[in-house]
Design an enzyme around this catalytic site. Structure first.
Site, mmCIF file in Angstrom:
data_model
loop_
_atom_site.group_PDB
_atom_site.id
_atom_site.type_symbol
_atom_site.label_atom_id
_atom_site.label_comp_id
_atom_site.label_asym_id
_atom_site.label_seq_id
_atom_site.Cartn_x
_atom_site.Cartn_y
_atom_site.Cartn_z
ATOM 1 N N ARG A 15 0.856 -1.192 0.000
ATOM 2 C CA ARG A 15 0.000 0.000 0.000
ATOM 3 C C ARG A 15 0.890 1.240 0.000
ATOM 4 O O ARG A 15 0.614 2.218 -0.677
ATOM 5 C CB ARG A 15 -0.951 0.018 1.213
ATOM 6 C CG ARG A 15 -1.643 1.360 1.389
ATOM 7 C CD ARG A 15 -2.931 1.332 2.199
ATOM 8 N NE ARG A 15 -2.908 0.454 3.336
ATOM 9 C CZ ARG A 15 -2.246 0.664 4.480
ATOM 10 N NH1 ARG A 15 -1.544 1.770 4.666
ATOM 11 N NH2 ARG A 15 -2.287 -0.229 5.466
ATOM 12 N N TYR B 230 -15.253 17.126 -16.321
ATOM 13 C CA TYR B 230 -15.606 15.709 -16.330
ATOM 14 C C TYR B 230 -16.733 15.489 -15.312
ATOM 15 O O TYR B 230 -16.658 15.972 -14.175
ATOM 16 C CB TYR B 230 -14.367 14.887 -15.974
ATOM 17 C CG TYR B 230 -14.636 13.416 -15.876
ATOM 18 C CD1 TYR B 230 -14.931 12.677 -17.017
ATOM 19 C CD2 TYR B 230 -14.624 12.760 -14.654
ATOM 20 C CE1 TYR B 230 -15.196 11.317 -16.934
ATOM 21 C CE2 TYR B 230 -14.882 11.401 -14.557
ATOM 22 C CZ TYR B 230 -15.172 10.691 -15.705
ATOM 23 O OH TYR B 230 -15.435 9.351 -15.622
ATOM 24 N N ASP C 110 -6.372 18.703 -15.219
ATOM 25 C CA ASP C 110 -6.665 17.321 -15.585
ATOM 26 C C ASP C 110 -6.263 17.186 -17.053
ATOM 27 O O ASP C 110 -6.944 17.689 -17.943
ATOM 28 C CB ASP C 110 -8.161 17.046 -15.368
ATOM 29 C CG ASP C 110 -8.552 15.615 -15.740
ATOM 30 O OD1 ASP C 110 -7.842 14.980 -16.553
ATOM 31 O OD2 ASP C 110 -9.594 15.144 -15.243
ATOM 32 N N LYS D 281 -7.383 6.114 -19.711
ATOM 33 C CA LYS D 281 -7.662 6.582 -21.066
ATOM 34 C C LYS D 281 -6.403 6.428 -21.936
ATOM 35 O O LYS D 281 -5.942 5.326 -22.121
ATOM 36 C CB LYS D 281 -8.174 8.032 -20.998
ATOM 37 C CG LYS D 281 -9.231 8.253 -19.887
ATOM 38 C CD LYS D 281 -10.506 7.467 -20.098
ATOM 39 C CE LYS D 281 -11.435 7.470 -18.873
ATOM 40 N NZ LYS D 281 -11.752 8.748 -18.299
HETATM 41 C C1 LIG Z 1 -12.232 9.212 -17.094
HETATM 42 C C2 LIG Z 1 -11.860 10.562 -16.615
HETATM 43 C C3 LIG Z 1 -11.673 10.806 -15.251
HETATM 44 C C4 LIG Z 1 -11.915 9.737 -14.202
HETATM 45 O O1 LIG Z 1 -10.999 8.693 -14.292
HETATM 46 P P1 LIG Z 1 -11.325 7.178 -13.850
HETATM 47 O O2 LIG Z 1 -10.057 6.483 -14.189
HETATM 48 O O3 LIG Z 1 -12.508 6.732 -14.629
HETATM 49 O O4 LIG Z 1 -11.611 7.212 -12.394
HETATM 50 C C5 LIG Z 1 -11.294 12.086 -14.870
HETATM 51 N N1 LIG Z 1 -11.112 13.067 -15.779
HETATM 52 C C6 LIG Z 1 -11.290 12.869 -17.089
HETATM 53 C C7 LIG Z 1 -11.084 13.999 -18.043
HETATM 54 C C8 LIG Z 1 -11.673 11.615 -17.556
HETATM 55 O O5 LIG Z 1 -11.874 11.426 -18.864
#
Ligand SMILES: *Cc1c(COP(=O)(O)O)cnc(C)c1O
Length: 385
Positions: free
Chosen positions: A55, A108, A180, A205
């Site tokens: 962890r 998001y 982000d 992604k």
């Molecule tokens: C998918 C996404 C998230 C969240 O990520 P997870 O891996 O699904 O928890 C946050 N910001 C953006 C822009 C995303 O496309």
């Protein structure tokens, strides 16, 4: 290979940064250290490095963190179990009850939900603003504002925010700018270089890139902030497993070549959609008429693989088209090698219906994959009728 790789090119760092062959066996590829605990030399003494319990730290995860930090041009990377876990850690590290943040009006959906439903209960307040309008952002900032949360390009409307200008606004107010960077990836955009303080990713992604793993990461240059994030992650435990870290690391190595193809294919899809009579409006920052085009050209290498458009005949026609594609898979998420289509209003952005973040009901979002682009264009053309 030498430890300082910062002068090497992106593609070289993606494959080598922090990823030296395994010192004991010479394994070229980082092993999956599928272990929860580590033998200690004596009570209170660890055998090698800092590993005591997974962890807290795991060698496969450490390699991933070093690689992503290098690609973002940052000093510290911290991997999390998901993008939302990374987002949550940043918000809970930088905000205290009574604090305020400014959030983009095209954020998001999951980030908005976390702030609107969880953080507000915890005494944090927020203001939604159009981040490409700097006056609106300045007007939203209060004495209690501790951070501006930015996405660029945004999801799903592909809006563009000027990262350097937003960093100026944030810093002028004694706040931090968090970006982000999931949609752009460090191959197309490195926010820390433009003045951002923290970069967050859903590695689910493009970074993982193969739709086979969920994960997140935070990158920052601030030592003290890294310690606080590390402490929170170790306390709350939202860590990725070793195999998930390994899959993400494996994806990262091909990020540059994948992104080039995503961008090539997206440009061709945009051309086809723009010419299609059933398409009312195409949202893509690479289009010269896109309001954020100049800023995108300044801060991005290319314009990415995400494309949104509205159907000229309204919501039902959009839903029908999304159900008719054969190569584009109807699914949430994005950034994988395969092309995906979705209806944000009913799928990814259902949770923001009725809020300031609501999206047009006739909107469709594409994650353009790396297949043969002729098949992608033919598929969309047929589905649109
Ligand atoms: C998918 C996404 C998230 C969240 O990520 P997870 O891996 O699904 O928890 C946050 N910001 C953006 C822009 C995303 O496309």
């Amino acid at each position: 290979m030498a430890e300082d790789l910062s002068k090497l090119g992106f593609e070289t760092r993606a494959i080598h940064a922090g990823q030296a062959p395994d010192p004991r066996t010479g394994a070229v590829i980082t092993p999956i250290y599928q272990t929860s605990t580590y033998a200690q030399d004596g009570v209170g003494g660890t055998r090698e490095g800092d590993y005591e319990y997974s962890r807290t730290a795991n060698p496969t995860r450490t390699v991933l963190e070093g690689a992503i930090a290098s690609l973002e041009g940052g000093r510290h990377g911290l991997a999390f179990a998901s993008g939302m876990a990374a987002t949550d850690a940043v918000l809970r590290t930088l905000l205290r009850p009574g604090d305020h943040l400014v959030l983009g009006d095209d954020a998001y959906g999951g980030t908005f939900r976390l702030i609107d439903k969880v953080l507000t209960e915890w005494g944090v307040d927020y203001t939604v603003a159009h981040l490409s309008d700097l006056d609106a952002v300045r007007a939203a900032v209060r004495p209690q504002t501790k951070l501006i949360w930015c996405e660029s390009p945004t999801n799903p409307l592909l809006g563009i925010a000027d990262i350097a200008a937003l960093a100026g606004v944030a810093h002028g107010a004694g706040a931090r700018l968090v970006v982000d960077n999931t949609f752009a990836t460090p191959y197309l955009q490195t926010p820390l270089e433009h003045g951002a303080d923290v970069v967050v990713h859903s590695t689910t992604k493009y970074l993982g890139g193969h739709s086979d793993v969920v994960g997140g990461v935070v990158v920052t240059n601030e030592d003290e902030l890294r310690e606080r994030l590390f402490f929170l992650r170790n306390s709350s435990g939202a860590v990725p497993g070793p195999f998930d870290a390994w899959l993400t690391l494996r994806g990262l190595k091909t990020l540059a070549v994948r992104m080039e193809r995503h961008c090539d294919n997206a440009e061709r899809v945009v051309e086809a959609l723009t010419a299609h009579p059933k398409v009312a409006k195409v949202y893509y920052p690479g289009l010269p008429e896109h309001p954020g085009h100049e800023v995108a050209a300044k801060q991005m290498r290319r314009f990415g693989g995400m494309v949104s458009f509205t159907h000229a005949d309204g919501e039902q026609a959009a839903l029908d088209a999304a159900a008719r594609t054969k190569v584009f898979i109807l699914a949430e998420s994005l950034g994988g090698i395969e092309s995906l289509i979705e209806h944000p209003g009913r799928m990814t952005h259902a949770s923001v219906a009725g809020s300031m973040l609501q999206v047009p009901v006739e909107l469709l979002r594409l994650s353009v994959g790396i297949e043969d682009v002729r098949d992608l264009v033919a598929d969309l053309t047929a589905a649109l009728g």
